[in-house]
Design a protein around this motif. Structure first.
Motif, PDB file in Angstrom:
ATOM      1  N   MET A  39       0.866  -1.130   0.064  1.00  0.00           N
ATOM      2  CA  MET A  39      -0.103  -0.021  -0.104  1.00  0.00           C
ATOM      3  C   MET A  39       1.069   1.199   0.006  1.00  0.00           C
ATOM      4  SD  MET A  39      -2.540  -1.251   2.647  1.00  0.00           S
ATOM      5  CE  MET A  39      -4.174  -1.421   2.255  1.00  0.00           C
ATOM      6  N   PHE A  40       1.726   1.452  -1.124  1.00  0.00           N
ATOM      7  CA  PHE A  40       2.533   2.416  -1.065  1.00  0.00           C
ATOM      8  C   PHE A  40       2.178   3.755  -1.117  1.00  0.00           C
ATOM      9  CE2 PHE A  40       1.987   1.683  -5.430  1.00  0.00           C
ATOM     10  CZ  PHE A  40       2.202   2.951  -6.241  1.00  0.00           C
ATOM     11  N   HIS A  41       0.627   3.950  -1.313  1.00  0.00           N
ATOM     12  CA  HIS A  41       0.170   5.092  -1.450  1.00  0.00           C
ATOM     13  C   HIS A  41      -0.304   5.540   0.037  1.00  0.00           C
ATOM     14  CE1 HIS A  41      -2.989   2.237  -1.643  1.00  0.00           C
ATOM     15  NE2 HIS A  41      -3.888   3.011  -0.784  1.00  0.00           N
ATOM     16  N   GLU A  42      -0.149   5.107   1.036  1.00  0.00           N
ATOM     17  CA  GLU A  42      -0.422   5.396   2.289  1.00  0.00           C
ATOM     18  C   GLU A  42       0.677   6.311   2.870  1.00  0.00           C
ATOM     19  OE1 GLU A  42      -0.181   2.159   4.991  1.00  0.00           O
ATOM     20  OE2 GLU A  42      -2.247   1.340   4.204  1.00  0.00           O
ATOM     21  N   GLN A  43       0.279   7.348   3.723  1.00  0.00           N
ATOM     22  CA  GLN A  43       0.940   8.262   4.140  1.00  0.00           C
ATOM     23  C   GLN A  43       2.136   7.501   4.992  1.00  0.00           C
ATOM     24  OE1 GLN A  43       0.946  11.466   3.816  1.00  0.00           O
ATOM     25  NE2 GLN A  43       2.790  12.215   5.353  1.00  0.00           N
ATOM     26  N   ARG A  44       1.915   6.667   6.017  1.00  0.00           N
ATOM     27  CA  ARG A  44       3.176   6.043   6.675  1.00  0.00           C
ATOM     28  C   ARG A  44       4.216   5.424   5.843  1.00  0.00           C
ATOM     29  NH1 ARG A  44       2.483   0.367   9.535  1.00  0.00           N
ATOM     30  NH2 ARG A  44       1.694  -0.178   7.309  1.00  0.00           N
ATOM     31  N   ALA A  45       3.822   4.856   4.714  1.00  0.00           N
ATOM     32  CA  ALA A  45       4.814   4.172   3.692  1.00  0.00           C
ATOM     33  C   ALA A  45       5.685   5.420   2.974  1.00  0.00           C
ATOM     34  CB  ALA A  45       4.125   3.637   2.602  1.00  0.00           C
ATOM     35  N   PHE A  46       4.832   6.634   2.701  1.00  0.00           N
ATOM     36  CA  PHE A  46       5.656   7.644   2.188  1.00  0.00           C
ATOM     37  C   PHE A  46       6.907   8.206   3.158  1.00  0.00           C
ATOM     38  CE2 PHE A  46       6.130  12.270   1.357  1.00  0.00           C
ATOM     39  CZ  PHE A  46       6.590  11.977   0.300  1.00  0.00           C
ATOM     40  N   MET A  47       6.397   8.467   4.341  1.00  0.00           N
ATOM     41  CA  MET A  47       7.219   8.564   5.476  1.00  0.00           C
ATOM     42  C   MET A  47       8.508   7.912   5.702  1.00  0.00           C
ATOM     43  SD  MET A  47       6.358  11.687   6.282  1.00  0.00           S
ATOM     44  CE  MET A  47       7.142  12.002   7.782  1.00  0.00           C
ATOM     45  N   HIS A  48       8.270   6.355   5.573  1.00  0.00           N
ATOM     46  CA  HIS A  48       9.249   5.475   5.826  1.00  0.00           C
ATOM     47  C   HIS A  48      10.288   5.770   4.439  1.00  0.00           C
ATOM     48  CE1 HIS A  48       8.357   3.214   9.137  1.00  0.00           C
ATOM     49  NE2 HIS A  48       7.152   3.121   8.672  1.00  0.00           N
ATOM     50  N   TYR A  49       9.670   6.048   3.286  1.00  0.00           N
ATOM     51  CA  TYR A  49      10.601   6.441   2.054  1.00  0.00           C
ATOM     52  C   TYR A  49      11.447   7.690   2.225  1.00  0.00           C
ATOM     53  CZ  TYR A  49      11.702   7.526  -2.828  1.00  0.00           C
ATOM     54  OH  TYR A  49      12.192   7.815  -4.122  1.00  0.00           O
ATOM     55  N   ARG A  50      10.764   8.570   2.768  1.00  0.00           N
ATOM     56  CA  ARG A  50      11.589  10.084   3.305  1.00  0.00           C
ATOM     57  C   ARG A  50      12.619   9.611   4.006  1.00  0.00           C
ATOM     58  NH1 ARG A  50       7.866  14.638   4.458  1.00  0.00           N
ATOM     59  NH2 ARG A  50       9.906  15.639   4.692  1.00  0.00           N
ATOM     60  N   HIS A  51      12.294   8.837   5.005  1.00  0.00           N
ATOM     61  CA  HIS A  51      13.185   8.847   6.197  1.00  0.00           C
ATOM     62  C   HIS A  51      14.462   7.681   5.688  1.00  0.00           C
ATOM     63  CE1 HIS A  51      10.469   9.793   9.543  1.00  0.00           C
ATOM     64  NE2 HIS A  51      10.713  10.730   8.933  1.00  0.00           N
ATOM     65  N   GLY A  52      14.093   6.864   4.965  1.00  0.00           N
ATOM     66  CA  GLY A  52      14.978   5.925   4.217  1.00  0.00           C
ATOM     67  C   GLY A  52      16.234   6.873   3.413  1.00  0.00           C
ATOM     68  N   ILE A  53      15.536   7.771   2.535  1.00  0.00           N
ATOM     69  CA  ILE A  53      16.276   8.619   1.736  1.00  0.00           C
ATOM     70  C   ILE A  53      17.347   9.445   2.650  1.00  0.00           C
ATOM     71  CG2 ILE A  53      16.521  10.149   0.062  1.00  0.00           C
ATOM     72  CD1 ILE A  53      14.044   8.744  -1.663  1.00  0.00           C
ATOM     73  N   ALA A  54      16.596  10.169   3.539  1.00  0.00           N
ATOM     74  CA  ALA A  54      17.484  11.064   4.548  1.00  0.00           C
ATOM     75  C   ALA A  54      18.430  10.375   5.045  1.00  0.00           C
ATOM     76  CB  ALA A  54      16.520  11.600   5.460  1.00  0.00           C
ATOM     77  N   ARG A  55      18.287   9.098   5.696  1.00  0.00           N
ATOM     78  CA  ARG A  55      19.449   8.316   6.329  1.00  0.00           C
ATOM     79  C   ARG A  55      20.515   8.117   5.423  1.00  0.00           C
ATOM     80  NH1 ARG A  55      14.755   5.531   8.785  1.00  0.00           N
ATOM     81  NH2 ARG A  55      14.555   6.227  10.860  1.00  0.00           N
ATOM     82  N   SER A  56      20.094   7.667   4.157  1.00  0.00           N
ATOM     83  CA  SER A  56      21.147   7.096   3.247  1.00  0.00           C
ATOM     84  C   SER A  56      22.179   8.502   3.047  1.00  0.00           C
ATOM     85  CB  SER A  56      20.878   6.577   2.024  1.00  0.00           C
ATOM     86  OG  SER A  56      20.036   7.490   1.324  1.00  0.00           O
ATOM     87  N   LEU A  57      21.312   9.648   2.807  1.00  0.00           N
ATOM     88  CA  LEU A  57      22.082  11.124   2.459  1.00  0.00           C
ATOM     89  C   LEU A  57      23.028  11.478   3.879  1.00  0.00           C
ATOM     90  CD1 LEU A  57      19.302  13.145   0.958  1.00  0.00           C
ATOM     91  CD2 LEU A  57      21.559  12.496  -0.143  1.00  0.00           C
ATOM     92  N   ILE A  58      22.536  11.370   4.816  1.00  0.00           N
ATOM     93  CA  ILE A  58      23.406  11.491   6.103  1.00  0.00           C
ATOM     94  C   ILE A  58      24.579  10.693   6.086  1.00  0.00           C
ATOM     95  CG2 ILE A  58      23.433  11.450   8.576  1.00  0.00           C
ATOM     96  CD1 ILE A  58      20.426  12.189   8.465  1.00  0.00           C
ATOM     97  N   LEU A  59      24.497   9.474   5.971  1.00  0.00           N
ATOM     98  CA  LEU A  59      25.579   8.706   5.955  1.00  0.00           C
ATOM     99  C   LEU A  59      26.618   8.773   4.685  1.00  0.00           C
ATOM    100  CD1 LEU A  59      26.802   6.250   7.755  1.00  0.00           C
ATOM    101  CD2 LEU A  59      25.736   4.621   6.308  1.00  0.00           C
ATOM    102  N   GLY A  60      26.046   9.018   3.664  1.00  0.00           N
ATOM    103  CA  GLY A  60      26.765   9.394   2.441  1.00  0.00           C
ATOM    104  C   GLY A  60      27.645  10.536   2.642  1.00  0.00           C
ATOM    105  N   LEU A  61      26.914  11.571   3.141  1.00  0.00           N
ATOM    106  CA  LEU A  61      27.662  12.869   3.494  1.00  0.00           C
ATOM    107  C   LEU A  61      28.860  12.899   4.400  1.00  0.00           C
ATOM    108  CD1 LEU A  61      24.637  15.556   3.371  1.00  0.00           C
ATOM    109  CD2 LEU A  61      26.526  15.239   1.849  1.00  0.00           C
TER     110      LEU A  61
END
Length: 127
Positions: A39-61
């Motif tokens: 159910m990728f259209h749910e708000q919760r799934a979108f927040m997990h997506y944003r958090h996952g991208i932000a975590r990879s950006l933080i570690l990569g930086l």
């Protein structure tokens, strides 16, 4: 001495490549998980997506900053290069700081007790 500097330059390059790989890999894995979520259209799934991208950006930086510091301080330590490194580190640190606030929902100097207490409507006075 040139052999030592070449080795350090290679190590710095490897660390920077790891940083880029972490950012690209984290984005790819997080995107794949998001698109294959039932159910990728749910708000919760979108927040997990944003958090996952932000975590990879933080570690990569963090890796990119480490590579820049190694390269500039040990290999090329002219005044202009050090000043340029300082500006780059400040920009990347600011990005990491804002991403941390976005992902965790609290300032970096506040621990998870603050988040739990504020969600219950009270503040922990030990912070």
């Amino acid at each position: 001495m040139p052999l030592f500097l070449d080795g350090i330059d290679t190590i710095a390059l490897i660390i920077e490549v790891l940083g880029v790989a972490i950012i690209v890999g984290g984005f790819a894995i997080t995107s794949w998980r998001f698109l294959h979520h039932r159910m990728f259209h749910e708000q919760r799934a979108f927040m997990h997506y944003r958090h996952g991208i932000a975590r990879s950006l933080i570690l990569g930086l963090d890796f990119l900053i480490a590579g820049d510091i190694i390269k500039t301080v040990i290999i090329v330590n002219t005044g202009q290069q050090v000043a340029t490194l300082g500006v780059i580190v400040l920009i990347r640190a600011f990005l990491a700081f804002t991403l941390h606030v976005e992902v965790e929902g609290h300032w970096p100097w506040q621990d998870s007790r603050y988040k739990n207490a504020s969600s219950n409507g009270r503040r922990d006075t030990n912070d």
